[in-house]
Design a protein around this motif. Sequence first.
Motif, short mmCIF file in Angstrom:
data_model
loop_
_atom_site.label_atom_id
_atom_site.label_comp_id
_atom_site.label_asym_id
_atom_site.label_seq_id
_atom_site.Cartn_x
_atom_site.Cartn_y
_atom_site.Cartn_z
N GLU A 1 12.12 -16.59 3.56
CA GLU A 1 12.08 -15.70 4.55
C GLU A 1 12.90 -14.39 3.98
O GLU A 1 12.41 -13.26 4.42
CB GLU A 1 12.82 -16.02 5.72
N SER A 2 13.87 -14.65 3.21
CA SER A 2 14.58 -13.53 2.58
C SER A 2 13.60 -12.59 1.64
O SER A 2 13.58 -11.31 1.63
CB SER A 2 15.83 -14.13 1.69
N ARG A 3 12.86 -13.53 0.70
CA ARG A 3 11.82 -12.74 -0.04
C ARG A 3 10.80 -12.03 0.95
O ARG A 3 10.57 -10.72 0.47
CB ARG A 3 11.11 -13.51 -0.79
N ARG A 4 10.42 -12.25 1.93
CA ARG A 4 9.33 -11.83 3.02
C ARG A 4 10.09 -10.56 3.58
O ARG A 4 9.41 -9.61 3.65
CB ARG A 4 9.02 -12.77 3.92
N LEU A 5 11.28 -10.72 4.05
CA LEU A 5 11.96 -9.68 4.53
C LEU A 5 12.17 -8.42 3.70
O LEU A 5 12.03 -7.27 4.05
CB LEU A 5 13.24 -9.99 5.10
N ARG A 6 12.67 -8.74 2.42
CA ARG A 6 12.65 -7.68 1.35
C ARG A 6 11.30 -7.15 1.00
O ARG A 6 11.26 -5.80 0.89
CB ARG A 6 13.00 -8.34 0.00
N VAL B 1 8.55 7.13 3.07
CA VAL B 1 8.49 8.06 2.27
C VAL B 1 7.13 8.93 2.09
O VAL B 1 6.99 10.08 1.98
CB VAL B 1 8.88 7.68 0.86
N ALA B 2 5.98 7.96 2.26
CA ALA B 2 4.69 8.81 2.13
C ALA B 2 4.59 9.44 3.15
O ALA B 2 3.94 10.53 3.20
CB ALA B 2 3.75 7.61 1.89
N GLN B 3 4.83 8.94 4.67
CA GLN B 3 4.78 9.83 5.59
C GLN B 3 5.57 11.05 5.73
O GLN B 3 4.97 12.13 6.04
CB GLN B 3 5.14 8.84 6.97
N ASP C 1 10.46 -3.13 1.86
CA ASP C 1 9.96 -2.17 0.61
C ASP C 1 8.58 -1.74 1.42
O ASP C 1 8.55 -0.49 0.97
CB ASP C 1 9.52 -3.04 -0.46
N ALA C 2 7.95 -2.44 1.82
CA ALA C 2 6.69 -1.60 2.59
C ALA C 2 7.17 -0.53 3.59
O ALA C 2 6.19 0.50 3.43
CB ALA C 2 5.84 -2.69 3.10
N ILE C 3 7.92 -0.97 4.43
CA ILE C 3 8.39 0.19 5.22
C ILE C 3 8.92 1.35 4.86
O ILE C 3 8.49 2.65 5.11
CB ILE C 3 9.28 -0.50 6.41
N ARG C 4 9.76 1.22 3.90
CA ARG C 4 10.52 2.16 3.01
C ARG C 4 9.38 3.22 2.52
O ARG C 4 9.32 4.32 2.06
CB ARG C 4 11.44 1.68 2.17
N THR D 1 0.76 -1.06 0.02
CA THR D 1 -0.02 -0.01 -0.02
C THR D 1 0.76 1.06 0.08
O THR D 1 2.07 1.21 0.33
CB THR D 1 -0.98 0.18 1.24
N GLU D 2 0.23 2.41 -0.26
CA GLU D 2 0.98 3.62 -0.28
C GLU D 2 1.34 4.17 0.84
O GLU D 2 2.66 4.59 0.99
CB GLU D 2 0.05 4.54 -0.99
N ASN D 3 0.53 3.97 2.17
CA ASN D 3 0.94 4.76 3.25
C ASN D 3 1.29 3.64 4.28
O ASN D 3 1.12 3.82 5.62
CB ASN D 3 -0.30 5.56 3.80
#
Length: 338
Positions: free
Chosen positions: A91-96, A107-109, A100-103, A6-8
């Motif tokens: 797990e590596s894919r989930r972590l990435r 940025v949106a925040q 990405d979601a946190i980044r 999601t965006e936010n």
Amino acid sequence: MRPARTENGPAKGFDTKSETEGVTSIEWIAVALSALWLLGSAVFFLVFTPRAETGGGALQFVIVLIAVFMPVAMIWVGATAARTSRVMREESRRLRAAIDAIRAAYVAQNQTLGQTVDKTVSQKLDEIAAAQRKTETALATFSSIRVGMPEPRPILAPAPSPSDPGDQVSLPLGTSAEDMQAPLERAHFIRALNFPDNPEDKVGFAALRRALKDRPTAQLIRASQDILTLMSHDGIYMDDLRPDMARPEVWRRFAGGERGRTIAALGGIRDRSSLALTAARMKQDTIFRDAAHHFLRRFDKMFTQFAETASDSEISELSETRTARAFMLLGRVAGTFD
């Protein structure tokens, strides 16, 4: 499968469970290989291999166990290693995906916060500009109004000695119009130093117009207005301050020339944010520092003359004006009361 971000915030529908939980193809392959090996071993040892001599039964039994179950164990060791490798990749894919979601959320925040701050700063600047335009308009009005009365003399100028009403007063050359006018009343003087409360404050405007006709008072009022306008740029307003009021005798000590600890009660401003902002402007802004020192000198000179004939109640009223509060704040920052 990686869920959509999601965006936010973090990805919607993000499953915290590993997709490798349960029976996977690796386990099925291991089961099939184990079954094939066990079946092949059974056929080999039971059908194609003749029975051993009774004397070597124990050794033969151990060899048969090793031959049958060792490959099965190796098959499951390999299956476990393959499963572990797959779990690590997942797990590596989930972590990435989580990073990405946190980044994206960060940025949106930041973008949203930056827009909000810019909007708030713009509104504040607009309010300051509007207030400054109102002040300039009011001063222009005061300066342009022509009152049908002569200009008064300075506040504390001594009244001229009475003369015989039957005699005609002769004015020597060089006598200014200010020397012929009555002094400014203290009530109007004190009211002018507090400035009008709002556009409908007719009494305040009338007192301010009279005070601006008196040159020394007008100089103090303009110096006070300049410093109040500069402090308003940092959000410092005298109406928001609640100083500890000093007694009239402390003010009289200040008028008598005492400085330092004996008049420390005059620095009754306790608002830390206002003190910090004012101290920073005094250090960094040359214009602000010059305006502050000019105002302090004007107030010092004015109050020295005012206290000579003013009563305690008049001194108390003067100490509650916006001009006096600005003096308390700036005097404490400048070290006048240290």
